[in-house]
Scaffold this motif. Structure first.
Motif, PDB file in Angstrom:
ATOM      1  N   ASP A 142       0.871  -1.103  -0.048  1.00  0.00           N
ATOM      2  CA  ASP A 142      -0.068  -0.039   0.001  1.00  0.00           C
ATOM      3  C   ASP A 142       0.728   1.052   0.038  1.00  0.00           C
ATOM      4  O   ASP A 142       0.341   2.192  -0.489  1.00  0.00           O
ATOM      5  CB  ASP A 142      -0.903  -0.078   1.245  1.00  0.00           C
ATOM      6  CG  ASP A 142      -1.709  -1.026   1.145  1.00  0.00           C
ATOM      7  OD1 ASP A 142      -2.490  -1.481   0.422  1.00  0.00           O
ATOM      8  OD2 ASP A 142      -1.805  -2.088   2.354  1.00  0.00           O
ATOM      9  N   ILE A 143       2.065   1.189   0.626  1.00  0.00           N
ATOM     10  CA  ILE A 143       2.839   2.213   0.969  1.00  0.00           C
ATOM     11  C   ILE A 143       4.302   2.078   0.611  1.00  0.00           C
ATOM     12  O   ILE A 143       4.675   0.957   0.994  1.00  0.00           O
ATOM     13  CB  ILE A 143       2.545   2.871   2.209  1.00  0.00           C
ATOM     14  CG1 ILE A 143       1.076   3.526   2.570  1.00  0.00           C
ATOM     15  CG2 ILE A 143       3.385   4.215   2.622  1.00  0.00           C
ATOM     16  CD1 ILE A 143       0.809   3.957   4.048  1.00  0.00           C
ATOM     17  N   SER A 278       1.951   6.501  -2.342  1.00  0.00           N
ATOM     18  CA  SER A 278       0.785   5.535  -2.130  1.00  0.00           C
ATOM     19  C   SER A 278      -0.323   6.023  -3.293  1.00  0.00           C
ATOM     20  O   SER A 278      -0.046   7.211  -3.832  1.00  0.00           O
ATOM     21  CB  SER A 278       0.440   5.688  -0.814  1.00  0.00           C
ATOM     22  OG  SER A 278      -0.453   6.607  -0.539  1.00  0.00           O
TER      23      SER A 278
END
Length: 294
Positions: A142-143, A278
């Motif tokens: 996600d990041i 992200s």
């Protein structure tokens, strides 16, 4: 077998140029060439004809290319399926992050935010810059957390991802205080015996930053050790083996205690930014809370 070797081969097969492919993969050309040779060694046959310009795939390379593409695709799809199956109330927010940032920044920041977001669950994957970028682009995390520097930036399409700058860090040339007092090490002095140098591998992000900025100046040093990991070099540093450029976040305790000291002024330092990337449009509520407070 390293999945990066397959990604490298796919990139070379598409560009037919070692320089362009290594730039796209964000590693030095020598490191890229070593990885292609490692793949050829694993296969047992040459995959690339280097005697032509542009380079061409050998017959074995042409046969292996669809196998490599299928392997990359199937592994990515399997990872995504597992990721999707893990969604729900206890879904983990996944990070890809450079090892030194995971150790010296992210762990403490996550601990702080877990006090504010009780449902927060996180999973951290530490790897090289190119792999960390691939994981974000493929949707496996996600990041992404990485260093950002004007001379060596991550291969990320900033039109597709949101970037958030979190912290300024500096690369500082340091050595063990007792050794500096005994040996009188100072990068400003061009004379005297060369200073033992603990260097980053030039294919690593910090190695590229040092190569492209700091060590273009005349340097009275002799490389005695090369590694890609900050923590490994730090262990050698603490024994007085030599000097190294270290992120301040990685040595703040040792600097405050006087165990490590700089051996050069600000002209020998480089400023880095710890940045996060992200795509918040796909976040659930917990991930959105985390990103907004990050």
């Amino acid at each position: 077998m390293d999945l990066n070797w397959l990604r490298d081969f796919e990139c070379l097969a598409r560009t037919l140029n070692f320089t362009r492919a290594s730039d796209e993969r964000n590693i030095t050309q020598s490191a890229f060439s070593r990885r292609i040779k490692a793949l050829e060694s694993w296969v047992g046959l040459p995959l690339v004809n280097r005697a032509t310009y542009p380079v061409q795939l050998t017959e074995a390379g042409q046969q292996f290319l669809p196998v490599a593409l299928a392997a990359i695709s199937q592994l990515s799809e399997s990872r995504q399926s597992l990721r999707d199956a893990d969604r729900g109330d206890s879904r983990f927010i996944r990070f890809s992050v450079l090892h030194t940032i995971a150790v010296n920044y992210l762990a403490a920041r996550i601990e702080e935010l877990q006090l504010q977001i009780p449902d927060l669950r996180t999973r951290v994957l530490s790897d090289s810059l190119s792999t960390c970028c691939d994981l974000l682009v493929e949707g496996a995390v996600d990041i992404l957390l990485c260093y950002y520097h004007h001379s060596v930036s991550p291969m990320i399409d900033e039109a597709a991802f949101e970037r958030k700058d979190l912290l300024k860090d500096r690369l500082v040339p340091v050595a063990a205080a007792e050794t500096v007092r005994t040996m009188g090490w100072n990068l400003a002095r061009p004379d005297g015996p060369p200073i033992p140098y603990l260097a980053y591998d030039r294919s690593s992000f910090l190695g590229m930053v040092v190569e492209n900025t700091i060590d273009r100046k005349p340097l009275n040093a002799e490389t005695i050790y090369v590694d890609s990991l900050v923590e490994t070099i730090k262990r050698r540093l603490m024994t007085g083996s030599g000097f190294a450029w270290m992120p301040e976040t990685a040595i703040s305790v040792e600097l405050d205690a006087g165990l490590l000291v700089p051996i050069g002024d600000s002209t020998w330092c480089a400023t880095l930014t710890i940045s996060a990337f992200s795509n918040p449009t796909i976040f659930d509520q917990t991930a959105r809370q985390f990103w907004d407070r990050f």
